[in-house]
Enzyme design. Sequence first.
Site, PDB file in Angstrom:
ATOM      1  CE1 TYR A  78       8.975 -25.475 -45.895  1.00 18.63           C
ATOM      2  CE2 TYR A  78       6.995 -26.851 -45.715  1.00 18.63           C
ATOM      3  CZ  TYR A  78       7.731 -24.835 -46.077  1.00 18.63           C
ATOM      4  OH  TYR A  78       6.479 -24.458 -45.796  1.00 18.63           O
ATOM      5  CB  SER A 131       3.944 -26.048 -43.156  1.00 19.29           C
ATOM      6  OG  SER A 131       3.322 -26.419 -44.646  1.00 19.29           O
ATOM      7  CD  GLU A 174       4.646 -31.433 -47.153  1.00 19.83           C
ATOM      8  OE1 GLU A 174       5.260 -32.168 -47.156  1.00 19.83           O
ATOM      9  OE2 GLU A 174       3.384 -31.214 -48.292  1.00 19.83           O
TER      10      GLU A 174
HETATM   11  P1  NAP Z   1       7.024 -18.030 -50.735  1.00 24.43           P
HETATM   12  O1  NAP Z   1       6.069 -17.555 -52.127  1.00 24.43           O
HETATM   13  O2  NAP Z   1       8.734 -19.110 -50.978  1.00 24.43           O
HETATM   14  O3  NAP Z   1       8.133 -16.716 -49.931  1.00 24.43           O
HETATM   15  C1  NAP Z   1       9.128 -17.577 -49.051  1.00 24.43           C
HETATM   16  C2  NAP Z   1       9.957 -16.401 -48.601  1.00 24.43           C
HETATM   17  O4  NAP Z   1      10.579 -16.035 -48.287  1.00 24.43           O
HETATM   18  C3  NAP Z   1      10.471 -15.446 -50.321  1.00 24.43           C
HETATM   19  O5  NAP Z   1       9.993 -13.691 -49.692  1.00 24.43           O
HETATM   20  C4  NAP Z   1      11.823 -15.349 -49.532  1.00 24.43           C
HETATM   21  O6  NAP Z   1      12.698 -14.955 -50.488  1.00 24.43           O
HETATM   22  C5  NAP Z   1      12.062 -16.269 -48.188  1.00 24.43           C
HETATM   23  N1  NAP Z   1      13.483 -16.303 -48.477  1.00 24.43           N
HETATM   24  C6  NAP Z   1      13.807 -17.009 -48.065  1.00 24.43           C
HETATM   25  N2  NAP Z   1      15.294 -17.559 -47.738  1.00 24.43           N
HETATM   26  C7  NAP Z   1      15.398 -16.386 -47.084  1.00 24.43           C
HETATM   27  C8  NAP Z   1      15.817 -16.233 -46.062  1.00 24.43           C
HETATM   28  N3  NAP Z   1      17.026 -17.509 -46.284  1.00 24.43           N
HETATM   29  N4  NAP Z   1      16.007 -15.065 -45.234  1.00 24.43           N
HETATM   30  C9  NAP Z   1      15.261 -14.285 -45.214  1.00 24.43           C
HETATM   31  N5  NAP Z   1      14.408 -14.573 -45.822  1.00 24.43           N
HETATM   32  C10 NAP Z   1      13.819 -15.936 -46.226  1.00 24.43           C
HETATM   33  O7  NAP Z   1       6.066 -19.031 -49.652  1.00 24.43           O
HETATM   34  P2  NAP Z   1       4.495 -18.730 -49.248  1.00 24.43           P
HETATM   35  O8  NAP Z   1       3.790 -19.331 -50.287  1.00 24.43           O
HETATM   36  O9  NAP Z   1       4.645 -16.299 -49.457  1.00 24.43           O
HETATM   37  O10 NAP Z   1       4.900 -18.697 -47.542  1.00 24.43           O
HETATM   38  C11 NAP Z   1       5.070 -18.127 -46.876  1.00 24.43           C
HETATM   39  C12 NAP Z   1       5.188 -19.140 -45.513  1.00 24.43           C
HETATM   40  O11 NAP Z   1       4.316 -19.494 -45.047  1.00 24.43           O
HETATM   41  C13 NAP Z   1       6.965 -19.842 -45.839  1.00 24.43           C
HETATM   42  O12 NAP Z   1       7.169 -19.866 -44.518  1.00 24.43           O
HETATM   43  C14 NAP Z   1       5.932 -20.647 -46.219  1.00 24.43           C
HETATM   44  O13 NAP Z   1       6.759 -21.912 -45.644  1.00 24.43           O
HETATM   45  C15 NAP Z   1       4.342 -21.101 -45.170  1.00 24.43           C
HETATM   46  N6  NAP Z   1       3.602 -21.525 -46.039  1.00 24.43           N
HETATM   47  C16 NAP Z   1       3.181 -21.922 -47.210  1.00 24.43           C
HETATM   48  C17 NAP Z   1       2.012 -22.207 -47.396  1.00 24.43           C
HETATM   49  C18 NAP Z   1       1.494 -22.192 -48.849  1.00 24.43           C
HETATM   50  O14 NAP Z   1       1.094 -23.188 -48.868  1.00 24.43           O
HETATM   51  N7  NAP Z   1       2.169 -21.490 -49.535  1.00 24.43           N
HETATM   52  C19 NAP Z   1       1.415 -23.265 -46.721  1.00 24.43           C
HETATM   53  C20 NAP Z   1       1.934 -23.156 -45.452  1.00 24.43           C
HETATM   54  C21 NAP Z   1       3.272 -22.521 -45.005  1.00 24.43           C
HETATM   55  P3  NAP Z   1      13.075 -14.292 -51.687  1.00 24.43           P
HETATM   56  O15 NAP Z   1      11.785 -13.841 -52.374  1.00 24.43           O
HETATM   57  O16 NAP Z   1      14.084 -13.140 -51.879  1.00 24.43           O
HETATM   58  O17 NAP Z   1      13.171 -15.637 -52.480  1.00 24.43           O
HETATM   59  N1  GDD Z   2       6.288 -28.413 -57.671  1.00 28.15           N
HETATM   60  C1  GDD Z   2       5.695 -29.864 -58.341  1.00 28.15           C
HETATM   61  N2  GDD Z   2       6.409 -29.602 -59.353  1.00 28.15           N
HETATM   62  N3  GDD Z   2       4.751 -30.618 -57.271  1.00 28.15           N
HETATM   63  C2  GDD Z   2       4.685 -31.241 -58.711  1.00 28.15           C
HETATM   64  C3  GDD Z   2       4.778 -31.788 -59.860  1.00 28.15           C
HETATM   65  C4  GDD Z   2       6.459 -31.137 -60.324  1.00 28.15           C
HETATM   66  O1  GDD Z   2       6.333 -30.921 -61.267  1.00 28.15           O
HETATM   67  N4  GDD Z   2       4.590 -33.237 -60.125  1.00 28.15           N
HETATM   68  C5  GDD Z   2       3.381 -33.632 -59.153  1.00 28.15           C
HETATM   69  N5  GDD Z   2       3.734 -32.771 -58.169  1.00 28.15           N
HETATM   70  C6  GDD Z   2       3.072 -32.923 -56.512  1.00 28.15           C
HETATM   71  C7  GDD Z   2       3.824 -32.938 -55.221  1.00 28.15           C
HETATM   72  O2  GDD Z   2       4.694 -34.094 -55.836  1.00 28.15           O
HETATM   73  C8  GDD Z   2       3.236 -32.131 -54.678  1.00 28.15           C
HETATM   74  O3  GDD Z   2       2.712 -33.950 -54.151  1.00 28.15           O
HETATM   75  C9  GDD Z   2       2.145 -31.868 -54.874  1.00 28.15           C
HETATM   76  O4  GDD Z   2       1.953 -31.969 -56.376  1.00 28.15           O
HETATM   77  C10 GDD Z   2       1.977 -30.548 -54.354  1.00 28.15           C
HETATM   78  O5  GDD Z   2       3.228 -29.518 -54.738  1.00 28.15           O
HETATM   79  P1  GDD Z   2       3.749 -27.949 -54.799  1.00 28.15           P
HETATM   80  O6  GDD Z   2       2.474 -27.304 -55.257  1.00 28.15           O
HETATM   81  O7  GDD Z   2       5.183 -28.628 -54.485  1.00 28.15           O
HETATM   82  O8  GDD Z   2       3.617 -28.355 -53.356  1.00 28.15           O
HETATM   83  P2  GDD Z   2       4.221 -29.027 -51.907  1.00 28.15           P
HETATM   84  O9  GDD Z   2       2.406 -29.101 -51.147  1.00 28.15           O
HETATM   85  O10 GDD Z   2       5.139 -29.773 -51.599  1.00 28.15           O
HETATM   86  O11 GDD Z   2       4.407 -27.398 -50.630  1.00 28.15           O
HETATM   87  C11 GDD Z   2       3.541 -26.474 -50.677  1.00 28.15           C
HETATM   88  O12 GDD Z   2       2.609 -26.439 -49.874  1.00 28.15           O
HETATM   89  C12 GDD Z   2       3.029 -26.749 -48.079  1.00 28.15           C
HETATM   90  C13 GDD Z   2       1.574 -26.713 -47.026  1.00 28.15           C
HETATM   91  O13 GDD Z   2       1.157 -28.067 -47.503  1.00 28.15           O
HETATM   92  C14 GDD Z   2       4.769 -25.589 -50.161  1.00 28.15           C
HETATM   93  O14 GDD Z   2       4.337 -23.933 -50.624  1.00 28.15           O
HETATM   94  C15 GDD Z   2       4.980 -25.567 -48.430  1.00 28.15           C
HETATM   95  O15 GDD Z   2       5.776 -24.266 -48.855  1.00 28.15           O
HETATM   96  C16 GDD Z   2       3.646 -25.689 -47.889  1.00 28.15           C
HETATM   97  O16 GDD Z   2       3.933 -26.065 -46.845  1.00 28.15           O
END
Ligand code: NAP
Ligand code: GDD
Length: 352
Positions: A162, A139, A141
Amino acid sequence: MTHTVRRRAFVTGITGQDGSYLADLLVAKGYEVHGVMRRASTFNTGRIDHLYRDPHDPEARLFLHHGDLADGSGLRHALEQVRPDEIYNLGAQSHVRVSFDAPEYTADVTGSGTLRLLAAYRDYARGAGKDVRFYQAGSSEMFGAAKPPQLETTPFHPRSPYAVAKVAAHWYAVNYRESYGLFISNGILFNHESPRRGETFVTRKITRAATRIKLGLQKKLFLGNLDAKRDWGFAGDYVEAMWRMLQAPAPDDYVVATGEAYSVRDFLEATFTQLGLDWRAYVETDPRYLRPAEVDHLLGDASKARDALGWKPQVSFAGLVAMMVEHDLELAHREKTLREAGHSSALERQHD
Ligand code: NAP
Ligand code: GDD
């Protein structure tokens, strides 16, 4: 009778946003997809139900296995049963703010869970008699406080439990690659969103609320920090990059990003404007959505992925907002119709 040998993929996190898009992609490419799902007291397969068929059906391409990243022996057993060609580790406690409330759990699942799967993969790959490849979902992050633009050589400075867990997972993956000569690639993906995005991430929280406000189903939207900037892409584009990493001649680590950053305020502006509304009339700040440490500015440079994998994003920021608003407006219309027909609305949600 001809018998097609399909490539088999093993996907943790199959029920999540990315897992569902990856499953769509792999099934379309002819793979047999095996996903790990957690046992839950309610159904958690909504994002992949469209792909699911009874396993006895010869047309079935998606198979689900109960498992958890906290349970190494189960993962090991599942890998031995499935005998995949490609492994995608997408499972994680993926919510940054929640990771401050559940830090040990996040470390265990998001960090140590990766190590458990890597160890099971190493042992399975030794006797598999074929090339088995592993994708680790890293990520942006992990860059945290590092100055933008961020790329593969930017030092990590994680700002949440995280992000620390993801850094650990990243280095476990590098260490297994170097120690055992395995094909392991780390994707360092910047934020990616979609109509399937979880509703407590900020983009979807905004598009769900704005469309409900438009139809009179909700009055206010409470948010935290509006100044944070993110490099937001479309999840469907990003799973293509994951797959490409495992088709490359050698394993490596890649940043995946659009190269454009917008603030949360920009996302609000784009969403509400599309609906003909002024967000300032509806949005209020609630400190519970602030984080103990914030990541201010993520902006990725994905030149390496473009040059080595031929990957580039297809959906623009405006296109992403439009896609999410259109989808959520349809959901809001359905909710309104049900309400008007006397069905009670969904429970009030608590958003993170
Ligand atoms: P997500 O929608 O939150 O999906 C997470 C998945 O992990 C869900 O299937 C969840 O199952 C499963 N999970 C949670 N806890 C688990 C456990 N203890 N054992 C096995 N599975 C578990 O996340 P996503 O957005 O698809 O992201 C996919 C991956 O990419 C994650 O590793 C995330 O950290 C990473 N990532 C995401 C982003 C982004 O912007 N989306 C960016 C960078 C990296 P349930 O459905 O049962 O909750
Ligand atoms: N969730 C959330 N809720 N975020 C908020 C809110 C709120 O009410 N208000 C402001 N934010 C701001 C957060 O403080 C953050 O700076 C930004 O919106 C994005 O928040 P999220 O959408 O929760 O995403 P994230 O950037 O913290 O994390 C996501 O992206 C990562 C990759 O950079 C997640 O998908 C992580 O799993 C992923 O790794």
